[in-house]
Design a protein around this motif. Structure first.
Motif: not given
Lengths: 282, 337
Positions: B77-82, B302-304
């Protein structure tokens, strides 16, 4: 030293590089005298004027850009910016990188471990990506772009100096001076460092071209110098939209970047051959 | 072999942990409040602010935040793009095939031309051919590729009208993503041949631009490596046997000159496969590099954060594989371990 100059002189490429660089350095020192206009001055009604050789105005030898600024003046001030950028990048990365490399190579052990793990992390990311990340933290500006590119170039110095220092440390002269009670500082900086100079000089010369190239790339992406600064990368970014109508706005700044980078690379190759005869012909 | 594998394995994880720490520190190091920065242009009420802060976990102790993040990353789980509200990992895999296609094409172009150029240069050492080729290589090596891309667009797209300016395939075609690789997916569509051609057409300029610096590096490396090998005794023996020069270079010297060439190709492969940032941005190529730059511009943290880790992971994996191949093809290393 004499032998070094003679060897460098024999390398035609290095001599050409040196001459071109000398010209660019002169231009950047004398830019207020050489530039016909202020790089920010806007000439009303003279937008996208072509250069003299394709039917332009005598008053603007290399034409004007999309908002009517003199291209030649901007290129001349751009030389000043790019060379300063190169100088700053090399100075920062050299001082920090050489110190860290010397520390790692001379002391070894955990100091070496910590520094080299840091190097591993920096090297796990492509250089321009790392620079973009650092700019993302610090915010886009010319100054932050310079810091970012300097950090990116650190691993090169650290690795080379570390390797050289480790090799030098094993030599007899280090043991000899140790017997005379030389301090760590004296050993590392006065005895060992001068013997690692050859690769450092070559790296510095190549660092100039790398630094100028990467900072221009950041400017081009809008993450380095900001308009209206007459930086070559920013000028290219501005010109992108006028590629069909005003090709000179694209070609001229690019040629300037290419010339400077090429000269530093020619010089770097020449220096490597002259300083390290073992590598000659490679 | 096993020893080297073990060494690499133990160096792999600390580095990856370091990269994750670097990526994690990003949001915390950025000056100003990241939540405010993200809300900035969109505006927001205190409730929205608090909600975002909680959803990013910024209201918890920093060490806890990091451990939690590592835990999430380990489960994929790498997070969610804003911006897109989609999982970062999903976005990464959407764009990865485009980057691989471009990167491999660029490298193939560089190798196919670079090795022969270096070979000819070495064979005709100190001749005009050698000087021209090596001059060209130095020029390519010094090339600001963002400018080079614009020059090629100016010439091939604007003046001659031969190649498209941007994108991966003509907008006329709607290619269903089966594997994500255009050149494979095209065969599942109706106009397979047309789509294949259009894709190739779009690929030409970006691949040429991306391959320019690797081409120069490979050519220079091939030449210097060959010249080194040509000095060896066994080459003199081969010549003394009466073999012609072509045979000596191609069958005897090249094989032994390959190791440094393979190394330098391997070193570039990781970078090329994780997105040629400048090339992809200029040609609007829908790959990892452009995705990352766009996220930096949009401050999509989060994407960076996730992107850095995924890119580093890919590069390290590629380098690991290259290292293993290197040990495998180099008998000296193989026997030592």
């Amino acid at each position: 030293m004499k032998k070094f100059w003679r060897r460098l002189n024999q390398n035609k490429g290095a001599v050409v590089g040196l001459v071109v660089l000398a010209i660019f350095i002169l231009i950047s020192i004398l830019s207020p005298l050489l530039a016909p206009y202020d790089p920010h001055q806007i000439f009303d009604g003279k937008f996208n004027l072509p250069p003299l050789w394709s039917g332009g105005d005598n008053a603007h030898v290399m034409g004007t850009d999309d908002i009517g600024r003199d291209v030649l003046s901007r290129l001349i001030y751009g030389a000043r910016i790019s060379l300063t950028v190169g100088f700053l990048v090399v100075t920062i990365s050299l001082v920090v990188g050489v110190s860290l490399g010397l520390l790692a190579g001379y002391f070894g052990g955990w100091v070496d471990q910590i520094i080299m793990r840091g190097v591993d992390i920096l090297m796990a990311l492509p250089s321009i990506l790392l620079a973009i990340v650092i700019v993302a933290i610090l915010g886009p500006s010319l100054q932050n772009g310079i810091i970012a590119v300097s950090i990116v170039y650190l691993p090169n110095y650290i690795r080379v100096v570390r390797g050289a220092a480790m090799a030098e440390k094993k030599k007899a002269y280090v043991d000899a001076t140790k017997c005379f009670g030389a301090t760590h500082w004296r050993q590392a900086v006065i005895n060992i460092l001068p013997n690692c100079m050859a690769p450092i000089i070559v790296l510095a010369s190549l660092g100039f071209s790398e630094g100028i190239l990467n900072v221009a790339a950041l400017g081009f992406l809008g993450l380095g110098a900001q308009p209206p600064i007459p930086e070559w990368g920013v000028m290219l970014a501005d010109a992108k939209a006028f590629i069909e109508t005003s090709p000179w706005l694209v070609s001229l700044p690019g040629i300037c970047i290419l010339l400077v980078v090429l000269s530093f690379n020619l010089l770097g190759d020449g220096l490597r051959d002259a300083l390290d005869p073992k590598l000659k012909g490679q | 072999m096993i020893k080297i594998l073990r060494q690499r394995f133990f160096a792999f994880f600390p580095t990856l942990l370091g990269v994750s720490l670097l990526a994690f520190s990003l949001i915390r190091l950025a000056p100003g409040d990241p939540v405010m920065l993200m809300l900035g242009e969109r505006g927001g009420t205190p409730e929205v602010y608090e909600k975002m802060r909680t959803s990013l976990g910024l209201d918890q102790p920093i060490l806890w935040q990091y451990l939690k993040y590592i835990g999430q990353v380990l489960t994929g789980d790498f997070g969610t793009s804003i911006v897109s509200q989609r999982p970062v990992l999903e976005e990464f895999f959407d764009r990865f095939p485009a980057t691989v296609e471009l990167g491999l094409s660029g490298m193939i172009f560089a190798i196919l031309l670079g090795v022969p150029f270096g070979l000819i240069s070495a064979a005709k050492r100190k001749s005009p051919v050698d000087y021209t080729l090596m001059g060209g290589a130095l020029l390519g090596y010094s090339m600001p590729i963002f400018w080079w891309a614009l020059v090629l667009i100016m010439f091939f797209s604007v003046n001659l009208g031969w190649t498209p300016v941007s994108g991966r395939v003509s907008v006329m075609y709607d290619v269903e993503a089966v594997t994500g690789f255009l050149f494979i997916d095209s065969w599942f569509s109706e106009d397979s041949w047309e789509i294949f051609k259009s894709g190739l057409h779009h690929l030409l300029l970006p691949a040429l631009v991306l391959g320019t610096i690797p081409l120069a590096v490979v050519a220079r490396m091939t030449r210097s490596s060959l010249l080194e090998v040509l000095r060896e005794d066994y080459i003199r023996t081969a010549r003394a046997k009466g073999l012609n020069e072509k045979r000596v270079i191609v069958t005897h010297a090249l094989k032994n000159a390959l190791i440094p060439i393979v190394t330098v190709i391997g070193l570039m492969l990781g970078t090329v496969l994780t997105g040629a940032i400048l090339t992809e941005t200029i040609f609007s190529w829908p790959g990892i590099g452009r995705w990352f730059v766009a996220s930096v511009e949009a401050r999509d943290y989060p994407v960076i954060q996730g992107g850095i880790i995924l890119i580093a992971l890919t590069i390290m994996l590629v380098n690991l594989i290259v290292d293993l191949i290197y040990v495998w093809v180099n008998p000296l290393l193989r026997e030592h371990s």
